[in-house]
Design a protein around this motif. Structure first.
Motif, PDB file in Angstrom:
ATOM      1  N   LEU A  46      12.008  -8.199   7.979  1.00 56.63           N
ATOM      2  CA  LEU A  46      12.890  -8.054   6.839  1.00 56.63           C
ATOM      3  C   LEU A  46      14.454  -8.574   7.060  1.00 56.63           C
ATOM      4  N   GLN A  47      14.747  -8.350   8.380  1.00 56.66           N
ATOM      5  CA  GLN A  47      16.071  -8.987   8.757  1.00 56.66           C
ATOM      6  C   GLN A  47      16.180 -10.192   8.559  1.00 56.66           C
ATOM      7  N   PHE A  48      14.818 -10.983   9.138  1.00 54.66           N
ATOM      8  CA  PHE A  48      14.850 -12.529   9.054  1.00 54.66           C
ATOM      9  C   PHE A  48      15.140 -12.845   7.620  1.00 54.66           C
ATOM     10  N   LEU A  49      14.197 -12.431   6.757  1.00 55.59           N
ATOM     11  CA  LEU A  49      14.141 -12.814   5.408  1.00 55.59           C
ATOM     12  C   LEU A  49      15.546 -12.463   4.520  1.00 55.59           C
ATOM     13  N   LEU A  50      16.051 -11.369   4.910  1.00 55.00           N
ATOM     14  CA  LEU A  50      17.352 -11.121   4.196  1.00 55.00           C
ATOM     15  C   LEU A  50      18.517 -11.983   4.603  1.00 55.00           C
ATOM     16  N   GLY A  51      18.272 -12.644   5.919  1.00 52.57           N
ATOM     17  CA  GLY A  51      19.308 -13.856   6.309  1.00 52.57           C
ATOM     18  C   GLY A  51      19.178 -15.040   5.880  1.00 52.57           C
ATOM     19  N   GLN A  52      18.298 -15.239   4.899  1.00 51.47           N
ATOM     20  CA  GLN A  52      17.780 -16.645   4.517  1.00 51.47           C
ATOM     21  C   GLN A  52      18.309 -16.970   3.038  1.00 51.47           C
ATOM     22  N   GLN A  53      18.962 -18.104   2.797  1.00 49.78           N
ATOM     23  CA  GLN A  53      19.296 -18.161   1.300  1.00 49.78           C
ATOM     24  C   GLN A  53      19.369 -19.885   1.065  1.00 49.78           C
ATOM     25  N   LYS A  66       1.048 -21.246   1.193  1.00 52.06           N
ATOM     26  CA  LYS A  66      -0.520 -21.372   0.560  1.00 52.06           C
ATOM     27  C   LYS A  66      -1.414 -21.090   1.698  1.00 52.06           C
ATOM     28  N   PRO A  67      -1.952 -19.785   1.551  1.00 53.22           N
ATOM     29  CA  PRO A  67      -2.885 -19.231   2.776  1.00 53.22           C
ATOM     30  C   PRO A  67      -3.860 -19.988   2.954  1.00 53.22           C
ATOM     31  N   ASN A  68      -4.412 -20.671   2.087  1.00 55.89           N
ATOM     32  CA  ASN A  68      -5.905 -21.198   2.247  1.00 55.89           C
ATOM     33  C   ASN A  68      -5.743 -22.429   3.246  1.00 55.89           C
ATOM     34  N   ILE A  69      -4.400 -22.827   3.184  1.00 55.20           N
ATOM     35  CA  ILE A  69      -4.123 -24.188   4.324  1.00 55.20           C
ATOM     36  C   ILE A  69      -3.064 -23.792   5.210  1.00 55.20           C
ATOM     37  N   ASP A  70      -2.716 -22.621   5.140  1.00 57.24           N
ATOM     38  CA  ASP A  70      -1.563 -22.187   5.968  1.00 57.24           C
ATOM     39  C   ASP A  70      -0.314 -23.076   6.045  1.00 57.24           C
ATOM     40  N   ARG A  71       0.369 -23.242   4.819  1.00 54.82           N
ATOM     41  CA  ARG A  71       1.252 -24.086   4.777  1.00 54.82           C
ATOM     42  C   ARG A  71       2.428 -23.622   3.690  1.00 54.82           C
ATOM     43  N   LEU A  72       3.654 -24.114   4.307  1.00 57.25           N
ATOM     44  CA  LEU A  72       4.772 -23.465   3.413  1.00 57.25           C
ATOM     45  C   LEU A  72       5.070 -24.773   2.664  1.00 57.25           C
ATOM     46  N   SER A  73       5.684 -24.465   1.451  1.00 54.59           N
ATOM     47  CA  SER A  73       6.542 -25.625   0.677  1.00 54.59           C
ATOM     48  C   SER A  73       7.823 -24.883  -0.087  1.00 54.59           C
ATOM     49  N   GLY A  74       8.493 -25.786  -0.485  1.00 57.13           N
ATOM     50  CA  GLY A  74       9.816 -25.302  -1.051  1.00 57.13           C
ATOM     51  C   GLY A  74      11.048 -24.888  -0.146  1.00 57.13           C
ATOM     52  N   ASP A  76      14.416 -25.597   2.167  1.00 63.39           N
ATOM     53  CA  ASP A  76      15.418 -26.310   2.097  1.00 63.39           C
ATOM     54  C   ASP A  76      15.514 -26.986   3.387  1.00 63.39           C
ATOM     55  N   THR A  77      14.960 -28.112   3.760  1.00 57.14           N
ATOM     56  CA  THR A  77      15.022 -28.855   4.969  1.00 57.14           C
ATOM     57  C   THR A  77      16.516 -29.397   5.412  1.00 57.14           C
ATOM     58  N   LYS A  78      17.315 -29.355   4.549  1.00 58.22           N
ATOM     59  CA  LYS A  78      18.767 -29.584   4.875  1.00 58.22           C
ATOM     60  C   LYS A  78      19.500 -28.603   5.753  1.00 58.22           C
ATOM     61  N   THR A  79      18.838 -27.393   5.792  1.00 57.18           N
ATOM     62  CA  THR A  79      19.447 -26.250   6.536  1.00 57.18           C
ATOM     63  C   THR A  79      18.468 -25.522   7.588  1.00 57.18           C
ATOM     64  N   ALA A  80      17.368 -25.571   7.428  1.00 55.08           N
ATOM     65  CA  ALA A  80      16.062 -24.800   7.933  1.00 55.08           C
ATOM     66  C   ALA A  80      15.815 -25.705   9.418  1.00 55.08           C
ATOM     67  N   ASP A  81      15.785 -24.995  10.573  1.00 55.47           N
ATOM     68  CA  ASP A  81      15.291 -25.845  11.750  1.00 55.47           C
ATOM     69  C   ASP A  81      13.929 -25.478  11.942  1.00 55.47           C
ATOM     70  N   ALA A  82      13.274 -26.152  12.656  1.00 59.28           N
ATOM     71  CA  ALA A  82      11.739 -25.749  12.896  1.00 59.28           C
ATOM     72  C   ALA A  82      11.330 -24.592  13.388  1.00 59.28           C
ATOM     73  N   ALA A  86       8.904 -22.073  11.371  1.00 59.63           N
ATOM     74  CA  ALA A  86       7.751 -21.352  11.777  1.00 59.63           C
ATOM     75  C   ALA A  86       7.670 -19.972  11.852  1.00 59.63           C
ATOM     76  N   LYS A  87       8.845 -19.318  11.967  1.00 64.80           N
ATOM     77  CA  LYS A  87       8.919 -17.966  11.722  1.00 64.80           C
ATOM     78  C   LYS A  87       8.669 -17.448  10.409  1.00 64.80           C
ATOM     79  N   LEU A  88       9.329 -18.287   9.441  1.00 64.85           N
ATOM     80  CA  LEU A  88       9.181 -17.723   7.982  1.00 64.85           C
ATOM     81  C   LEU A  88       7.742 -17.866   7.713  1.00 64.85           C
ATOM     82  N   GLN A  89       6.822 -19.049   8.381  1.00 64.87           N
ATOM     83  CA  GLN A  89       5.703 -19.034   8.138  1.00 64.87           C
ATOM     84  C   GLN A  89       4.707 -18.101   8.499  1.00 64.87           C
TER      85      GLN A  89
END
Length: 304
Positions: A46-53, A66-74, A76-82, A86-89
């Motif tokens: 929860l604390q990790f999610l609340l820190g995202q914007q 997308k759980p069937n392929i275990d992939r995130l979309s959407g 913001d690659t300008k601010t998110a590091d790998a 991975a943690k969000l996924q």
């Protein structure tokens, strides 16, 4: 329609009749509401999610998993590091699994005939977002997917308000069957595919045009539901004058609703999780009141 509160001590044990009753209430357009969520989300997650914007609300309305392929979309690659991605996924993977496990027992009649769809994380403030009219969450609408037709399967969504203090403020209107005849003008009435139309769509799918032209994928049912979604958002008379019922879902609560049946809008709130399921017509305990059957009755023909 009504909001039906369910406490955690009501969850066990459940009889087969109670399982069916929960399903029937959902199918009729009620919202099942858990004042205390039955989905355990670790505090560190929860604390990790609340820190995202997201930095630019014009990029995406939410982050999809997308759980069937275990992939995130959407993301913001300008601010998110790998590492953060991975943690969000991983968090979204656990959330999707937890909701699925809970609802497999709670809505037992559905478990053999539903399809796990996307989960989403919604980190942005809903109030005052600058989005195109058809993408706005604050306008009442029923759900339909532009590129993922359901062919009569119903759209069931389970929500968690994970904001530590604020409510998530919804307004809903009367269910689909009560409004469709009143607000669907003749130009968006259900259309039955002709033999020529079916042949053209089949050819388009055969040569791969369905990826570039989503309407080729759609059944007459999906075509109507997409046009009805747009019509409601673009109809000032409906937005101003339809019956409205307001609900403020508090921090730490969960609720679920068939969003293809209940016109809904999100007026305010930040930080929510959601998991979608597509429930096949064969699984429904009251198939006769589904949007598909309502529209087929109007059209006098099969729409899938």
């Amino acid at each position: 329609m009504s909001v039906i509160p369910i406490s955690l001590n009501q969850l066990q044990p459940l009889s087969p009749e109670q399982h069916r009753e929960w399903c029937a209430q959902l199918e009729a357009g009620d919202i099942l509401y858990f004042p205390q969520t039955p989905i355990a989300i670790p505090e560190i997650d929860l604390q990790f999610l609340l820190g995202q914007q997201q930095t630019d609300s014009s990029l995406h309305k939410n982050i999809a998993y997308k759980p069937n392929i275990d992939r995130l979309s959407g993301v913001d690659t300008k601010t998110a590091d790998a590492e953060a991605v991975a943690k969000l996924q991983g968090i979204m993977r656990k959330y999707s699994k937890s909701v699925t496990e809970f609802l497999t027992g709670f809505l037992e009649p559905y478990k053999a005939n539903w399809q796990l769809d996307y989960a989403s994380f919604r980190p942005q403030e809903e109030e005052g977002r600058d989005l195109p009219q058809r993408r706005r969450n604050d306008l009442l609408h029923t759900d339909a997917f532009p590129t993922r037709p359901t062919y009569g399967a119903r759209i069931l969504r389970f929500f968690n308000n994970i904001h530590p203090a604020r409510t998530r403020d919804w307004v809903v209107s009367d269910p689909f069957a009560a409004i469709v005849k009143q607000f669907a003008p003749s130009e968006i009435a259900p259309r039955v595919d002709s033999a020529l139309s079916r042949a053209a769509k089949s050819l388009g799918r055969g040569i791969g045009l369905d990826a570039a032209i989503p309407s080729i994928k759609r059944s007459p049912y999906d075509d109507f539901m997409m046009r009805f979604h747009n019509f409601l958002k673009e109809n000032p008379d409906f937005q101003a004058n339809c019956p409205k019922h307001s609900f403020n879902f508090p921090s730490g609560s969960s609720w679920m609703v068939y969003t293809d049946t209940v016109p809904h809008a999100v007026l305010a709130g930040q930080y929510a999780l959601e998991q979608t399921f597509l429930v096949c017509p064969e699984a429904l305990v009251r198939p006769e009141i589904s949007p598909l059957k309502v529209l087929e009755s109007i059209a006098g023909a099969s729409l899938v």
